[in-house]
Design a protein around this motif. Sequence first.
Motif, PDB file in Angstrom:
ATOM      1  N   GLU A 155      68.459  17.023  24.799  1.00  0.00           N
ATOM      2  CA  GLU A 155      68.036  16.019  23.815  1.00  0.00           C
ATOM      3  C   GLU A 155      67.379  16.705  22.617  1.00  0.00           C
ATOM      4  O   GLU A 155      66.515  17.565  22.789  1.00  0.00           O
ATOM      5  CB  GLU A 155      67.044  15.045  24.444  1.00  0.00           C
ATOM      6  CG  GLU A 155      67.657  14.192  25.544  1.00  0.00           C
ATOM      7  CD  GLU A 155      66.745  13.053  26.001  1.00  0.00           C
ATOM      8  OE1 GLU A 155      67.271  12.053  26.474  1.00  0.00           O
ATOM      9  OE2 GLU A 155      65.509  13.173  25.884  1.00  0.00           O
TER      10      GLU A 155
ATOM     11  N   MET B 231      53.391   8.559  25.833  1.00  0.00           N
ATOM     12  CA  MET B 231      53.476   9.074  24.458  1.00  0.00           C
ATOM     13  C   MET B 231      52.598   8.225  23.554  1.00  0.00           C
ATOM     14  O   MET B 231      52.534   7.016  23.704  1.00  0.00           O
ATOM     15  CB  MET B 231      54.913   9.003  23.959  1.00  0.00           C
ATOM     16  CG  MET B 231      55.818   9.997  24.624  1.00  0.00           C
ATOM     17  SD  MET B 231      57.315  10.274  23.687  1.00  0.00           S
ATOM     18  CE  MET B 231      58.123   8.745  23.961  1.00  0.00           C
TER      19      MET B 231
ATOM     20  N   THR C 116      64.847   5.795  14.888  1.00  0.00           N
ATOM     21  CA  THR C 116      64.303   5.230  16.131  1.00  0.00           C
ATOM     22  C   THR C 116      63.298   4.116  15.864  1.00  0.00           C
ATOM     23  O   THR C 116      62.919   3.412  16.788  1.00  0.00           O
ATOM     24  CB  THR C 116      63.628   6.321  16.994  1.00  0.00           C
ATOM     25  OG1 THR C 116      62.534   6.863  16.256  1.00  0.00           O
ATOM     26  CG2 THR C 116      64.592   7.428  17.354  1.00  0.00           C
TER      27      THR C 116
ATOM     28  N   PRO D  55      63.152   9.646  12.338  1.00  0.00           N
ATOM     29  CA  PRO D  55      63.714  10.406  13.456  1.00  0.00           C
ATOM     30  C   PRO D  55      65.007   9.801  14.003  1.00  0.00           C
ATOM     31  O   PRO D  55      65.129   8.588  14.118  1.00  0.00           O
ATOM     32  CB  PRO D  55      62.616  10.337  14.528  1.00  0.00           C
ATOM     33  CG  PRO D  55      61.844   9.106  14.215  1.00  0.00           C
ATOM     34  CD  PRO D  55      61.977   8.845  12.737  1.00  0.00           C
TER      35      PRO D  55
ATOM     36  N   GLY E 153      60.107   7.298  28.244  1.00  0.00           N
ATOM     37  CA  GLY E 153      59.371   6.736  27.109  1.00  0.00           C
ATOM     38  C   GLY E 153      57.896   6.505  27.397  1.00  0.00           C
ATOM     39  O   GLY E 153      57.162   6.048  26.527  1.00  0.00           O
TER      40      GLY E 153
ATOM     41  N   LYS F 265      54.535  17.548  16.061  1.00  0.00           N
ATOM     42  CA  LYS F 265      54.672  16.942  14.743  1.00  0.00           C
ATOM     43  C   LYS F 265      55.462  15.651  14.937  1.00  0.00           C
ATOM     44  O   LYS F 265      56.485  15.650  15.634  1.00  0.00           O
ATOM     45  CB  LYS F 265      55.456  17.907  13.844  1.00  0.00           C
ATOM     46  CG  LYS F 265      55.775  17.364  12.490  1.00  0.00           C
ATOM     47  CD  LYS F 265      54.658  17.686  11.516  1.00  0.00           C
ATOM     48  CE  LYS F 265      54.786  16.866  10.245  1.00  0.00           C
ATOM     49  NZ  LYS F 265      53.465  16.477   9.727  1.00  0.00           N
TER      50      LYS F 265
ATOM     51  N   GLY G 212      58.213  10.786  31.033  1.00  0.00           N
ATOM     52  CA  GLY G 212      59.628  10.449  31.057  1.00  0.00           C
ATOM     53  C   GLY G 212      59.790   8.964  30.839  1.00  0.00           C
ATOM     54  O   GLY G 212      58.822   8.214  30.967  1.00  0.00           O
TER      55      GLY G 212
HETATM   56  P1  ADP Z   1      60.933  10.702  27.501  1.00  0.00           P
HETATM   57  O1  ADP Z   1      61.031  11.906  28.393  1.00  0.00           O
HETATM   58  O2  ADP Z   1      59.814   9.792  27.892  1.00  0.00           O
HETATM   59  O3  ADP Z   1      62.233   9.996  27.304  1.00  0.00           O
HETATM   60  P2  ADP Z   1      61.253  12.129  24.991  1.00  0.00           P
HETATM   61  O4  ADP Z   1      60.519  13.367  24.761  1.00  0.00           O
HETATM   62  O5  ADP Z   1      62.696  12.239  25.377  1.00  0.00           O
HETATM   63  O6  ADP Z   1      60.474  11.261  26.088  1.00  0.00           O
HETATM   64  O7  ADP Z   1      61.122  11.182  23.728  1.00  0.00           O
HETATM   65  C1  ADP Z   1      61.570   9.839  23.768  1.00  0.00           C
HETATM   66  C2  ADP Z   1      61.745   9.285  22.366  1.00  0.00           C
HETATM   67  O8  ADP Z   1      60.525   9.383  21.626  1.00  0.00           O
HETATM   68  C3  ADP Z   1      62.749  10.028  21.514  1.00  0.00           C
HETATM   69  O9  ADP Z   1      64.058   9.589  21.755  1.00  0.00           O
HETATM   70  C4  ADP Z   1      62.258   9.703  20.111  1.00  0.00           C
HETATM   71  O10 ADP Z   1      62.646   8.400  19.759  1.00  0.00           O
HETATM   72  C5  ADP Z   1      60.768   9.680  20.253  1.00  0.00           C
HETATM   73  N1  ADP Z   1      60.179  10.983  19.919  1.00  0.00           N
HETATM   74  C6  ADP Z   1      59.990  12.024  20.754  1.00  0.00           C
HETATM   75  N2  ADP Z   1      59.445  13.074  20.116  1.00  0.00           N
HETATM   76  C7  ADP Z   1      59.242  12.688  18.842  1.00  0.00           C
HETATM   77  C8  ADP Z   1      58.690  13.305  17.666  1.00  0.00           C
HETATM   78  N3  ADP Z   1      58.198  14.541  17.694  1.00  0.00           N
HETATM   79  N4  ADP Z   1      58.667  12.604  16.514  1.00  0.00           N
HETATM   80  C9  ADP Z   1      59.135  11.331  16.465  1.00  0.00           C
HETATM   81  N5  ADP Z   1      59.649  10.691  17.522  1.00  0.00           N
HETATM   82  C10 ADP Z   1      59.707  11.350  18.703  1.00  0.00           C
END
Ligand code: ADP
Length: 612
Positions: free
Chosen positions: A275, A168, A442, A206, A165, A201, A163
Amino acid sequence: MIQSLLIANRGEIACRIIRTAREMGIRTVAVYSDADTKALHVREADEAVHIGPSPARESYLVGDKIIAAAKATGAEAIHPGYGFLSENAAFAQAVIDAGLIWVGPKPASITAMGLKDAAKKLMADAGVPVTPGYMGENQDPAFLAEQAADIGYPVLIKAVAGGGGKGMRKVDSAADFADALASCQREAAASFGNDHVLIEKYILTPRHIEVQVFGDTHGNVVHLFERDCSLQRRHQKVIEEAPAPGMDEATRAELCAAAVRAAKAVDYVGAGTIEFIADASEGLRADRIWFMEMNTRLQVEHPVTEEITGVDLVEWQLRVASGEPIPLTQDELAIDGWAMEARLYAEDPATGFLPSTGSLDLFQLPDHIGRVDTGVYEGAEVSPFYDPMIAKLIAHGEDRDEARELLSEMLEDSAIWPVRTNARFLIRALDHPDFAAGAVDTGLIGRDGEAMSAAPEPSPQALTKAAMAMVPASPHAGLRLNAPPVRTAPFLLDGKRVDVTLHGPGADNPAPAMLVAETGAVWQLTPWRAKGGAGDGAGDGDILAPMPGKVIAVDVAAGDRVARGQKLLTLEAMKMEHGLTAPFDGVVAELNVAAGAQVQVEALLVRVEPEA
Ligand code: ADP
């Protein structure tokens, strides 16, 4: 209707909730930690209960203390705000078990959406399109690498419990997969106590589009249209708007219907956000928008939805928690104009966005235009313990350009000092041609953020004006701004020497300091003293720990010559790495730490001096 409400939060969101509760005639109870004794939410609530030491895990995250505070003050209900305990199903259940009203969804809905992999499976079953990828149990690195190859690079590894950000990693090729997986798992274990990941993917071009949904206990679910939160820095939202640029009616209808299906699939009650991620390489198309996750709470960016719909979402939350039906039907909801929100942070973009703590000696935000949601006031302290967001500025216009220009004006009208803010960074982001055109993905800040982050410089006019106010004319010498330039005088601007062109002679005793405010930035101007002049700006070359943490790397040695912006050391704090950089060109005069050192907040780590 609820008569009394405890707000289990702090900062702007606690104040925001108190405002609506007060309008509804509901008595409010705040909770606070040591660091928040004088905080705005404590001042604004009808009553306040101290719940422990400053670190959140000893206060705002201790459910038992919060429930005890509600019991002690006779509060009937608990609103969790966002962050902290808002998506903690065990806490929601404990609130209910204590005989209190939980202003939020059922604990089972929170659990169902709590892990990204389980949520994606549930959504796929409910007919909501999900981002292609692997979301299974098998966590064997070799197996995950095969999955990544099948999905096709680039891929995104995501901690299922992640969560904000965190947790990842984008991976561009098979060669990088193993390292990225290991580092993602390490971060996930440290931050979330769960190292399971899923592979997705990686969507190119995005855009982050999310839909506000609302359910009640009578089985109704409506949506309040979409928000676009594509302007992000390291996966964290910077500017949000509603509606989304380039969204046509048919796509909107399909997206919002999917969001309502998603909410219904988890029997959703209260305010929630679905989202989605969109591949916007060919504009917004319904077949290229996929479910990412659900946030089972009120969002930071909820005001933009309030501005375009005229709905007070906190009022709806309190009504629905009291058992009332949602006040409006889907047909009664419509979009009016355009709204945009900027998150104002106490941080310094020029030093890698390090949080900037301390006293808000100057804290002025526009009060005649737009909407300001804040949790601080002039004279308050920004502490290192919590999120450094100090305000949200929200503009509402007839169309996108109007909202954007108004928001920019609001940011320009803000003056905050000596705490640094990202105001000028936000103004530059709003001015970026792609953002202005509504063509944001993004990655925009990742590509062009450097120019946006550069330290703002005052204009020569602003400098001259401030300097001349410091050196008022001697009685017999007419000193006028429009008089021809007469001399150049040296000053210190935030500890750095600047030569300012002055018009006419000045008096001998300059004022000791003057603040220069211009378009969202503030500097301190002091007289230059020929000997040890830079010493006058004492402290400006002092690199203090912005928060408690651990030094994980030191990149310089005592005596080294360093350039402005050069990395000095890396501090790990609040589970993130922060690079500390040289504030100006100079020499490392003092180096007090080595890699591995634990440091307290405001410990002097390094001192940089201008070269003699
Ligand atoms: P968190 O729960 O940490 O906020 P999210 O799953 O909501 O994580 O993803 C946060 C951000 O990461 C998204 O708003 C987007 O910018 C980027 N993101 C998430 N998934 C992808 C994806 N499959 N491809 C490209 N960018 C992604």
